[in-house]
Design a protein around this motif. Structure first.
Motif, PDB file in Angstrom:
ATOM      1  N   SER A 149       0.778  -0.926   0.084  1.00  0.00           N
ATOM      2  CA  SER A 149       0.050  -0.138  -0.369  1.00  0.00           C
ATOM      3  C   SER A 149       0.786   1.397  -0.121  1.00  0.00           C
ATOM      4  O   SER A 149       2.226   0.910   0.997  1.00  0.00           O
ATOM      5  CB  SER A 149      -0.975  -0.052   1.128  1.00  0.00           C
ATOM      6  OG  SER A 149      -1.663   1.003   1.448  1.00  0.00           O
ATOM      7  N   GLY A 183      -5.308  -1.071  -7.534  1.00  0.00           N
ATOM      8  CA  GLY A 183      -6.492  -0.298  -6.852  1.00  0.00           C
ATOM      9  C   GLY A 183      -6.122   1.075  -6.235  1.00  0.00           C
ATOM     10  O   GLY A 183      -4.997   1.010  -6.655  1.00  0.00           O
ATOM     11  N   THR A 185      -8.000   4.208  -3.861  1.00  0.00           N
ATOM     12  CA  THR A 185      -8.716   4.812  -3.087  1.00  0.00           C
ATOM     13  C   THR A 185      -8.898   6.167  -3.028  1.00  0.00           C
ATOM     14  O   THR A 185      -7.711   6.723  -3.107  1.00  0.00           O
ATOM     15  CB  THR A 185      -9.884   4.410  -1.927  1.00  0.00           C
ATOM     16  OG1 THR A 185      -9.566   2.554  -1.982  1.00  0.00           O
ATOM     17  CG2 THR A 185     -10.447   4.587  -1.162  1.00  0.00           C
ATOM     18  N   ARG A 186      -9.828   7.442  -3.170  1.00  0.00           N
ATOM     19  CA  ARG A 186     -10.009   8.535  -3.148  1.00  0.00           C
ATOM     20  C   ARG A 186     -10.752   8.880  -2.269  1.00  0.00           C
ATOM     21  O   ARG A 186     -11.870   9.242  -1.985  1.00  0.00           O
ATOM     22  CB  ARG A 186      -9.481   9.405  -4.985  1.00  0.00           C
ATOM     23  CG  ARG A 186      -9.675  11.321  -3.885  1.00  0.00           C
ATOM     24  CD  ARG A 186      -9.569  11.889  -5.093  1.00  0.00           C
ATOM     25  NE  ARG A 186      -9.506  12.653  -5.026  1.00  0.00           N
ATOM     26  CZ  ARG A 186      -8.267  13.979  -4.928  1.00  0.00           C
ATOM     27  NH1 ARG A 186      -7.408  13.681  -4.289  1.00  0.00           N
ATOM     28  NH2 ARG A 186      -8.544  15.173  -4.754  1.00  0.00           N
ATOM     29  N   SER A 193     -15.758   8.278  -0.342  1.00  0.00           N
ATOM     30  CA  SER A 193     -14.903   8.194  -0.723  1.00  0.00           C
ATOM     31  C   SER A 193     -15.067   7.362  -2.146  1.00  0.00           C
ATOM     32  O   SER A 193     -16.308   6.072  -2.078  1.00  0.00           O
ATOM     33  CB  SER A 193     -14.878   7.403   0.212  1.00  0.00           C
ATOM     34  OG  SER A 193     -14.769   5.959   0.022  1.00  0.00           O
ATOM     35  N   ASP A 195     -13.742   4.294  -5.452  1.00  0.00           N
ATOM     36  CA  ASP A 195     -11.826   3.591  -5.486  1.00  0.00           C
ATOM     37  C   ASP A 195     -12.424   2.866  -6.708  1.00  0.00           C
ATOM     38  O   ASP A 195     -13.423   2.931  -7.524  1.00  0.00           O
ATOM     39  CB  ASP A 195     -12.211   2.117  -4.492  1.00  0.00           C
ATOM     40  CG  ASP A 195     -13.308   1.378  -4.241  1.00  0.00           C
ATOM     41  OD1 ASP A 195     -13.736   0.312  -4.856  1.00  0.00           O
ATOM     42  OD2 ASP A 195     -14.324   1.715  -3.094  1.00  0.00           O
TER      43      ASP A 195
END
Length: 276
Positions: A149, A183, A185-186, A193, A195
């Motif tokens: 991550s 992937g 995510t924002r 949010s 993704d």
């Protein structure tokens, strides 16, 4: 088969206390005792047989925590005694072991690894769904799941993970699933949010029997209230030239001592223990 169970958990009087959450090692033994009822022991449509079962499950959890590194391990064994079918009695009808590692290399970069192994005489409890015609045979499941991550900013995180599953069943071909996923995510605001994830999966059921599948999934998570979250996800899946749609909906509400959730999913899965 209908399966009902009542259980109670016990801890030894001299259990080792866990240290403060910030650092240190810990050991935590556990014991659960339950009474179960199974309406179809052998998963037979023609001649279902039922029984009441006593189950004893000792387990041991151990781990270590520091500022950057976390390690945890857990192992348990299920022993069962049957009222009407003593030939099924076993001191180790099911074994379960997990090992998890995580390392926070920098404030932005982290790695983790999860491994799990299950050995059982009731393979219908493995996931994904086992061939229900197998009855009671020895089966095992091995999972290896590394993940990386990276936090690009306070609002956006990217991930890459690889998932390997291996299933072995007596009298059936071994099955291997391998999935690689990238992937992101924002977080758009405090409540929402978004993704996106792209996954490629290879299903290996037996020699010269493989299936390839690709999935693009878009998701949205909305916090309705402080303890209530709604998640929607949808996208196309292509499997050996055939395209289908996948989607999922989940509503989750947190409680003081648990949570309530309601969900619906349409997805592709596989039946282990069968080829073709």
């Amino acid at each position: 088969a209908a399966f009902l169970m009542l259980a109670a958990g016990l801890l030894p009087v001299q259990a080792t206390a866990a240290p403060a959450p910030d650092s240190g090692g810990y050991i935590k033994p556990e014991l659960s005792i339950g009474r179960a009822y199974d309406s179809n022991l052998f998963w037979s449509a023609a001649n279902p047989q039922s029984d009441s079962i006593w189950r004893v499950s000792p387990g041991l959890e151990a781990g270590y925590r520091s500022d950057k590194f976390t390690m945890g391990a857990f192992s348990s064994i299920d022993a069962e005694r049957y009222s009407q079918h003593p030939e099924l009695n076993s001191n180790a009808i099911r074994r379960y072991t997990t090992l998890s590692l995580s390392y926070q290399q920098t404030p932005r970069w982290s790695e983790s690894l999860l491994t799990a192994y299950t050995s059982t005489e009731t393979p219908q409890q493995l996931t994904p769904v086992a061939n229900l015609q197998l009855g009671r045979v020895h089966g095992s499941e091995l999972t290896v799941h590394p993940e990386i991550s990276y936090r690009f900013s306070s609002l956006m995180t990217g991930t890459f993970d690889y998932l390997h599953n291996r299933y072995e069943l007596v009298g059936s071909p071994d099955t291997n699933f391998d999935t690689a996923t990238v992937g992101a995510t924002r977080q758009s605001n405090e409540r929402n949010s978004f993704d996106v994830a792209l996954s490629a999966t290879r299903y290996d059921f037996a020699t010269f029997d493989t299936v390839n599948s690709t999935l693009l999934l878009l998701g949205w998570k909305h916090r309705i209230a402080a303890n209530t979250v709604l998640r929607l996800a949808a996208g196309p899946r292509s499997t050996d030239g055939s395209t289908t749609g996948e989607y999922a909906l989940q509503l989750r509400h947190g409680l003081e001592t648990g949570s309530l959730s309601l969900g619906y999913t349409r997805s592709q899965t596989a039946v282990i223990g069968l080829s073709g």
